[in-house]
Design a protein around this motif. Sequence first.
Motif, short mmCIF file in Angstrom:
data_model
loop_
_atom_site.label_atom_id
_atom_site.label_comp_id
_atom_site.label_asym_id
_atom_site.label_seq_id
_atom_site.Cartn_x
_atom_site.Cartn_y
_atom_site.Cartn_z
N LEU A 166 44.25 -19.38 3.29
CA LEU A 166 45.54 -19.77 2.71
C LEU A 166 45.46 -19.85 1.19
N ALA A 167 44.34 -20.38 0.68
CA ALA A 167 44.17 -20.46 -0.77
C ALA A 167 44.15 -19.05 -1.37
N ALA A 168 43.49 -18.12 -0.67
CA ALA A 168 43.40 -16.73 -1.14
C ALA A 168 44.79 -16.08 -1.17
N ALA A 169 45.68 -16.54 -0.29
CA ALA A 169 47.05 -16.02 -0.26
C ALA A 169 47.98 -16.83 -1.18
N ASN A 170 47.37 -17.70 -2.03
CA ASN A 170 48.12 -18.55 -2.95
C ASN A 170 49.07 -19.52 -2.26
N LYS A 171 48.68 -19.95 -1.08
CA LYS A 171 49.49 -20.94 -0.36
C LYS A 171 48.84 -22.31 -0.51
N GLY A 172 49.67 -23.33 -0.69
CA GLY A 172 49.19 -24.70 -0.61
C GLY A 172 49.27 -25.17 0.83
N ILE A 173 48.60 -26.28 1.13
CA ILE A 173 48.54 -26.78 2.50
C ILE A 173 49.08 -28.20 2.57
N VAL A 174 49.93 -28.45 3.56
CA VAL A 174 50.30 -29.82 3.90
C VAL A 174 49.70 -30.08 5.27
N ALA A 175 48.55 -30.76 5.28
CA ALA A 175 47.86 -31.02 6.55
C ALA A 175 48.27 -32.40 7.04
N ASP A 176 48.37 -32.56 8.37
CA ASP A 176 48.57 -33.92 8.88
C ASP A 176 47.58 -34.20 10.00
N PHE A 177 46.98 -35.40 9.91
CA PHE A 177 45.99 -35.81 10.91
C PHE A 177 45.81 -37.32 10.85
N HIS A 178 45.47 -37.91 12.01
CA HIS A 178 45.30 -39.36 12.05
C HIS A 178 43.90 -39.80 11.62
N ILE A 221 47.73 -31.12 0.31
CA ILE A 221 48.08 -32.53 0.57
C ILE A 221 47.63 -32.91 1.97
N LEU A 222 47.12 -34.12 2.10
CA LEU A 222 46.85 -34.66 3.44
C LEU A 222 47.83 -35.80 3.72
N ILE A 223 48.54 -35.69 4.84
CA ILE A 223 49.42 -36.77 5.30
C ILE A 223 48.67 -37.45 6.44
N THR A 224 48.30 -38.71 6.23
CA THR A 224 47.52 -39.39 7.26
C THR A 224 48.13 -40.73 7.63
N GLY A 225 47.55 -41.41 8.59
CA GLY A 225 48.06 -42.69 9.08
C GLY A 225 47.86 -42.76 10.59
N SER A 226 48.15 -43.91 11.15
CA SER A 226 47.98 -44.13 12.59
C SER A 226 48.92 -43.22 13.39
N PRO A 227 48.63 -43.01 14.66
CA PRO A 227 49.56 -42.24 15.49
C PRO A 227 50.95 -42.87 15.49
N GLY A 228 51.98 -42.05 15.33
CA GLY A 228 53.36 -42.52 15.41
C GLY A 228 53.99 -42.91 14.08
N VAL A 229 53.24 -42.88 12.98
CA VAL A 229 53.82 -43.31 11.70
C VAL A 229 54.75 -42.25 11.10
N GLY A 230 54.67 -41.01 11.59
CA GLY A 230 55.58 -39.97 11.08
C GLY A 230 54.89 -38.86 10.30
N LYS A 231 53.60 -38.68 10.54
CA LYS A 231 52.83 -37.66 9.79
C LYS A 231 53.38 -36.25 9.99
N THR A 232 53.56 -35.88 11.26
CA THR A 232 53.97 -34.50 11.56
C THR A 232 55.37 -34.22 11.02
N CYS A 233 56.28 -35.19 11.23
CA CYS A 233 57.65 -35.07 10.70
C CYS A 233 57.63 -34.88 9.19
N THR A 234 56.86 -35.72 8.52
CA THR A 234 56.82 -35.71 7.06
C THR A 234 56.20 -34.41 6.55
N ALA A 235 55.08 -34.01 7.14
CA ALA A 235 54.39 -32.80 6.68
C ALA A 235 55.26 -31.56 6.90
N ALA A 236 55.91 -31.49 8.07
CA ALA A 236 56.77 -30.34 8.37
C ALA A 236 57.93 -30.28 7.39
N SER A 237 58.48 -31.44 7.06
CA SER A 237 59.62 -31.48 6.16
C SER A 237 59.22 -31.10 4.72
#
Length: 186
Positions: free
Chosen positions: A82-94, A14-30
């Motif tokens: 991460l894919a090889a370790a069967n992990k999914g990714i929640v990435a966040d970036f603006h 999953i990619l969590i994106t948006g302008s700086p300050g919209v809550g990407k890091t909070c949302t992805a971490a959660s």
Amino acid sequence: DDAPMSVSRRRPNILITGSPGVGKTCTAASIAKTMGSDMVHVNVGKFAEEHKCYEGRDEELDTNILDEDKLLDLLEIQFQQLAAANKGIVADFHVCEIFPERFFDLVLVLRTKTETLFDRLTARGYSERKRSENMEAEIMQVILEEARASYATEIVHEVPSNTVADLQSNVQRACQWCDQWVADHT
Ligand code: DAT
């Protein structure tokens, strides 16, 4: 380059994106926290910093100039591991338009109202100039349009991120979507 990576993955990215300050890091971490060890949070801005993926500095905008090629080369390795370790990714970036389409199965574009974003960027200590540049980009929905231009329409979702209730609802929906993705791919 656009071969679907998803056929060989066991968990979604999953990619969590948006302008700086919209809550990407909070949302992805959660989302990652709620999903447990199945999903790993990758804060792409922090990753770029840690691996020095910069070409220089824009003093006027008070921001580092990204070395996209270096960042993408390193991220590709990280994502494959991460894919090889069967992990999914929640990435966040603006920025959302620099990644290969195949990296992500879902792109959430977080949106925040002007007054709320103003308060968050002020609290972050942004200069007046940096704050107004970023607020203007949010009002012009620059990231939403970039996301729509870069990924299949059906995987791009615009979601509000003004309140804690919004945050909780976005996290819950993303986690349900992850569970469904896994069910559909096994
Ligand atoms: P970003 O990663 O998009 O720059 P962040 O996750 O660092 O944003 O959040 C910026 C600040 O706003 C931080 O103090 C937490 C707060 N915040 C984020 N999302 C929120 C929400 N939906 N409701 C209330 N506060 C939120």
